[in-house]
Enzyme design. Structure first.
Site, PDB file in Angstrom:
ATOM      1  NE  ARG A  53      -2.851   0.538   3.559  1.00  0.00           N
ATOM      2  CZ  ARG A  53      -3.702   0.223   4.550  1.00  0.00           C
ATOM      3  NH1 ARG A  53      -4.814  -0.421   4.289  1.00  0.00           N
ATOM      4  NH2 ARG A  53      -3.426   0.538   5.778  1.00  0.00           N
ATOM      5  CE  LYS A  92      11.718  -1.875  11.677  1.00  0.00           C
ATOM      6  NZ  LYS A  92      11.278  -3.233  12.069  1.00  0.00           N
ATOM      7  CB  SER A 131       1.877   0.773  18.558  1.00  0.00           C
ATOM      8  OG  SER A 131       3.205   1.254  18.594  1.00  0.00           O
ATOM      9  CD  GLU A 134      -3.150   4.999   7.535  1.00  0.00           C
ATOM     10  OE1 GLU A 134      -4.051   4.993   8.404  1.00  0.00           O
ATOM     11  OE2 GLU A 134      -3.255   5.613   6.468  1.00  0.00           O
ATOM     12  CB  CYS A 185      -5.321  -0.703  13.002  1.00  0.00           C
ATOM     13  SG  CYS A 185      -5.089  -0.712  11.245  1.00  0.00           S
ATOM     14  CD  GLU A 239      -5.935  -1.040  18.240  1.00  0.00           C
ATOM     15  OE1 GLU A 239      -4.912  -0.438  18.620  1.00  0.00           O
ATOM     16  OE2 GLU A 239      -6.221  -1.180  17.051  1.00  0.00           O
TER      17      GLU A 239
HETATM   18  P1  ADP Z   1       3.223  -3.602  17.227  1.00  0.00           P
HETATM   19  O1  ADP Z   1       2.946  -3.392  18.665  1.00  0.00           O
HETATM   20  O2  ADP Z   1       2.028  -3.876  16.435  1.00  0.00           O
HETATM   21  O3  ADP Z   1       4.404  -4.481  16.947  1.00  0.00           O
HETATM   22  P2  ADP Z   1       4.848  -1.346  16.782  1.00  0.00           P
HETATM   23  O4  ADP Z   1       4.439   0.053  16.572  1.00  0.00           O
HETATM   24  O5  ADP Z   1       5.574  -1.656  18.017  1.00  0.00           O
HETATM   25  O6  ADP Z   1       3.543  -2.191  16.638  1.00  0.00           O
HETATM   26  O7  ADP Z   1       5.707  -1.867  15.562  1.00  0.00           O
HETATM   27  C1  ADP Z   1       5.432  -1.537  14.219  1.00  0.00           C
HETATM   28  C2  ADP Z   1       6.740  -1.380  13.485  1.00  0.00           C
HETATM   29  O8  ADP Z   1       7.487  -0.334  14.102  1.00  0.00           O
HETATM   30  C3  ADP Z   1       7.647  -2.600  13.504  1.00  0.00           C
HETATM   31  O9  ADP Z   1       8.306  -2.680  12.254  1.00  0.00           O
HETATM   32  C4  ADP Z   1       8.635  -2.285  14.608  1.00  0.00           C
HETATM   33  O10 ADP Z   1       9.883  -2.919  14.470  1.00  0.00           O
HETATM   34  C5  ADP Z   1       8.798  -0.787  14.425  1.00  0.00           C
HETATM   35  N1  ADP Z   1       9.240  -0.064  15.621  1.00  0.00           N
HETATM   36  C6  ADP Z   1       9.122  -0.411  16.918  1.00  0.00           C
HETATM   37  N2  ADP Z   1       9.618   0.551  17.716  1.00  0.00           N
HETATM   38  C7  ADP Z   1      10.061   1.545  16.906  1.00  0.00           C
HETATM   39  C8  ADP Z   1      10.663   2.827  17.104  1.00  0.00           C
HETATM   40  N3  ADP Z   1      10.901   3.307  18.326  1.00  0.00           N
HETATM   41  N4  ADP Z   1      10.973   3.558  16.019  1.00  0.00           N
HETATM   42  C9  ADP Z   1      10.720   3.105  14.782  1.00  0.00           C
HETATM   43  N5  ADP Z   1      10.151   1.917  14.528  1.00  0.00           N
HETATM   44  C10 ADP Z   1       9.819   1.147  15.560  1.00  0.00           C
END
Ligand code: ADP
Length: 501
Positions: A178, A193, A250, A271, A305, A403
């Site tokens: 997307r 990433k 998140s 998002e 989500c 959530e």
């Molecule tokens: P979830 O709880 O669904 O894993 P996250 O927001 O923690 O959601 O993770 C979503 C993405 O963000 C993953 O690719 C994770 O590795 C990355 N991520 C986690 N912490 C950070 C951060 N501090 N900065 C950037 N990316 C992050």
């Protein structure tokens, strides 16, 4: 699609990884590379803990290399024609389609989602590449009437540059497609990433992008374990070579990225979490509402989500709806996603599992009543949780506000439409909202008043490439998909042609 046995499945999976050359390496500057440190991490199947792959544990040095590669590639890619980009995306789409079953198998192995759902996600993810291959040639500028005859006003779109894409594990293909589909269509290059839980799907689709002929450096995949995610994210936000970030994940991490992007006033699309209400009014068709509830809640084991998170049922139809719902929930089959007819797989990891258990236990301890489920399904595996229906939810319970991201339907009873909207809108989230009603006036009233970016009226599954996906309030910034999906990856340039007389 099913597998004859789990042993067969393991063998098949290894063959797929080998065939697709998806193993051990990440994808940077058109090369399949190890981390500079040579470190790796294991990817496990949440259904049984089995290691399904090993990928590079990259750090900021590797991410920097990928950013540099994307920046170099951008100098050429941005001058390709829309037609060239469209054709390359179309080739990628064709290969994604040809390999849909293999991608789905990889996805099920690392995410645990049932194979039928994995295949559904592959279709959905592919549809964004198809959509943006078409959109690439439909990005239009404007010529606006000038107030003076000697000047001409031209307005057109330009790619922002290198886009850094950070994606989650719940839709390991679609969340990349997307974003990357839109970014590549308009001439941006990307560093992705993917989530540490699901990097193999990302590498599989990157392999097919390579096979499609997308030039080196245009799409890069940097895999890293969780501990390196914050520093890589910070680098993305602060690097002068990155023009914008697009993140799905998140709300907590989204807010960190928002802050970090401020130093360079960087373009940011977010998002984030939702807390979707699902309202059933007295006039609703209850059978349709029950089916909508199942689709909206139990897809991906509730880990979406846009999943409905608070079920608000009007007094008069409460008992009938709940009876019908429980009947259907009890029919759901929970198990390893490779087994036939499984509806619910495991939760993705221990953090998620503990969160779901904690929210349900908190509600029970404060007086909520479990009608079905309400506990782990440990006999199937460590991360399985029973599909749950729980009533008598009150404001003092965490389940009321948070959530859940799991297979839990928590039900609140209400009397008036006004009360339902007060509860529905009483949150800082505003992604999706659903309601069932056969009253046309109520349909217009409630859709207008729901404070969300996306409304499902008599429908529990609403996302599609043609429609804008995104939220308001703390659910995020920007829209993905639809013709608006390119906006986060373009800037508008106004050119004034003067002295035309
Ligand atoms: P979830 O709880 O669904 O894993 P996250 O927001 O923690 O959601 O993770 C979503 C993405 O963000 C993953 O690719 C994770 O590795 C990355 N991520 C986690 N912490 C950070 C951060 N501090 N900065 C950037 N990316 C992050």
């Amino acid at each position: 699609m099913t597998f004859r046995s789990v042993t067969n499945y393991r063998e098949t999976f290894k063959v797929i990884l080998r065939k697709m050359h998806v193993s051990q390496k990440a994808f940077v500057n058109g090369q399949w590379v190890a981390a500079a440190s040579d470190k790796v991490f294991e990817v496990t199947n949440p259904a049984n803990g089995e290691v399904v792959g090993t990928v590079p544990d990259m750090d900021i040095q590797d991410a920097q290399n990928a950013i540099q590669a994307a920046a170099t590639a951008f100098e050429t890619w941005k001058f390709t024609t829309a037609k060239e980009r469209s054709q390359l995306l179309r080739k990628w789409f064709n290969l994604l389609n040809e390999n849909q079953e293999s991608i789905a198998k990889i996805m099920t192995a690392e995410s645990g989602k049932p194979i039928s759902e994995a295949l559904g996600e592959v279709h959905y993810g592919n549809s964004f590449i198809e959509w943006f291959s078409e959109q690439a040639r439909n990005v239009r500028g404007e010529i606006v009437e000038s107030p003076v005859t000697s000047k001409k006003i031209l307005i057109d779109h330009h790619p922002i540059g290198v886009a850094a894409l950070i994606t989650p594990w719940n839709f390991p293909h679609a969340m990349i497609a997307r974003k990357a589909g839109a970014a590549l269509a308009v001439g941006c290059t990307c560093v992705v990433k993917p989530s540490e839980d699901t990097p193999l799907t990302a590498l599989a689709i990157a392999k097919l992008a390579e096979d499609a002929g997308i030039p080196k450096g245009v799409l890069n995949i940097v895999t890293s374990d969780r501990h390196n995610a914050p520093s890589i994210g910070k680098l993305f936000c602060e690097s002068p070579l990155v023009a914008g970030i697009s993140f799905t994940g998140s709300t907590l991490v989204g807010k960190i990225l928002y802050k970090q992007c401020s130093s360079g006033v960087k373009r940011l699309a977010l998002e984030l979490g939702g807390n979707a209400p699902f309202i059933v009014y007295n006039s609703a068709n209850l059978d349709k509402a029950v089916e909508g509830a199942l689709g909206s809640k139990f897809r991906n084991c509730g880990q979406a989500c846009v999943a409905s998170n608070r079920f608000l049922i009007q007094d008069e139809v409460f008992d009938e709806f709940v009876t019908k719902l429980i009947h259907r929930v009890k029919q759901l089959k929970i198990g390893n996603g490779v087994e036939p007819n499984v509806n619910l797989g495991p939760l993705i990891n221990e953090t998620q599992f503990n969160k779901v258990s904690d929210l349900v236990n908190d509600a029970i301890s404060k007086g909520a009543k479990v009608l079905t489920g309400g506990k782990p399904a440990s006999h199937i595996g460590k991360l399985f949780y029973e599909p749950t229906v729980i009533i008598d939810i009150t404001e003092n319970m965490k389940l009321y506000h948070e959530e859940v991201f799991g297979p839990v339907i928590n039900i609140i009873r209400f009397k008036t439409e006004e009360e339902s909207l007060k509860i529905a809108n009483g949150t800082q989230s505003g992604l999706a909202g659903y309601f069932y009603s056969e009253d046309i006036k109520q349909i217009f009233r409630v859709s207008r008043k729901m404070e969300v970016g996306m409304v499902g009226v008599n429908e529990g599954i609403i996302s599609t490439a043609e429609a804008p996906f995104g939220g308001i309030k703390e659910s995020g910034l920007g829209r993905e998909g639809s013709h608006r999906g390119i906006e986060d990856f373009t800037y508008i340039k106004y050119t004034c042609l003067g002295n035309l007389e």
